[in-house]
Design an enzyme around this catalytic site. Sequence first.
Site, short mmCIF file in Angstrom:
data_model
loop_
_atom_site.label_atom_id
_atom_site.label_comp_id
_atom_site.label_asym_id
_atom_site.label_seq_id
_atom_site.Cartn_x
_atom_site.Cartn_y
_atom_site.Cartn_z
CB CYS A 168 -0.91 -0.03 1.22
SG CYS A 168 -1.88 1.46 1.40
CB CYS A 171 -0.58 2.51 4.02
SG CYS A 171 -2.15 1.88 3.45
CG ASP A 172 3.15 1.26 4.42
OD1 ASP A 172 2.73 1.78 5.46
OD2 ASP A 172 2.92 0.09 4.09
#
Length: 343
Positions: A168, A171-172
């Site tokens: 992701c 997300c990261d």
Amino acid sequence: MSNQSGIFSNAVNLSVTGAAQTSPADAADASQDDAVHDVVIVGSGPAGYTAAIYTARANFAPVVLAGSVTAGGELMNTTEVENYPGFVDGIMGPELMENMQQQAERFGADIRYEDVVSVELDGEIKTVTVEDGTVLRARAVIISTGSEYRKLGLPDEERLSGHGVSWCATCDGFFFKDREVAVVGGGDSAIEEATFLTKFADKVTLIHRRDQFRASDIMKQRAFDDPKIEILWNTRVAAIQGEDKVTALSLEDTVTGEASELPVAGVFVAIGSDPRVSLVKDQLELTVDNTIAVDGRSSTTSLPGVFAAGDVVDPTYRQAITAAGSGCVAAVDVEHYLAALDS
Ligand code: NAP
């Protein structure tokens, strides 16, 4: 760093639906749900929320088991959605999903941010058990559990997940500011992830096992035009290196077999997804693609009163809009099923 597919942070809602028939015992014990709900929806992507909007608007007071960290489904990990009809300038994936959630709640859907651990789908009354042990009973169930990220299947992939291995970018990606990272895959997702990562990373190497992308032309062109993206064709990841965090990838040329090494701080795996059928695979008929088998264009599964919608039934199209359409189909099928039971 997160390696989860969900970034939604709504509070857990354990309340018992008001519209369904509840016993006095419900008031005494919030984890006890004695009501027989008309419909319980498992999953909260575009399919689940659309099914919720329609069934709530038809006064069936659906309970949506949205998942504790994956609520909203895959679109929660997406940036701009440019092809969902009705949004001229596009809309951010999380915003689209929050809109759907609020639209369902506006008509009385009871959305609970809990994970389902088991289901019993046989018989007239089905049961759905959530993580805290609460058992919900329902006359109809819609399975809209979506799909889950495919893994490379490498020995160190799990060990280093959250330590440089991610599924992701939204997300990261932030953790890789000014670093060099790799993305594996050749579809729309891989290019979307790679393009997003160029906001943070110095360089993004896109690793694809063949010599042409599966992605759509518009996405391909984005990859070709981006000066921060380098493409490695005909290449597979043979191993992920690193003790506590990712330091490099061992690569292999799929044509010549030649081995090489690519130093990177992170690797984003974007090689597609598989239908999430583990809850139901022993109870419902599946297709050769491992999706839930449905009858023709309907959402009717191999068990009466059980309906399925979204990516979990779709091996081909897997778009937000097709999932939403499929959720609508399931809601209408539930409406007809319940009407027939009551007639
Ligand atoms: P996908 O289209 O199935 O592509 C998966 C890619 O990963 C393929 O290029 C495949 O290679 C590669 N792959 C599969 N298994 C692999 C393995 N074990 N090792 C290395 N590579 C592997 O999946 P997706 O990109 O997630 O897209 C899924 C659907 O969502 C598609 O319909 C797509 O159009 C849609 N989508 C759309 C957008 C957008 O419009 N912005 C964004 C994301 C996704 P091969 O090509 O060799 O098979």
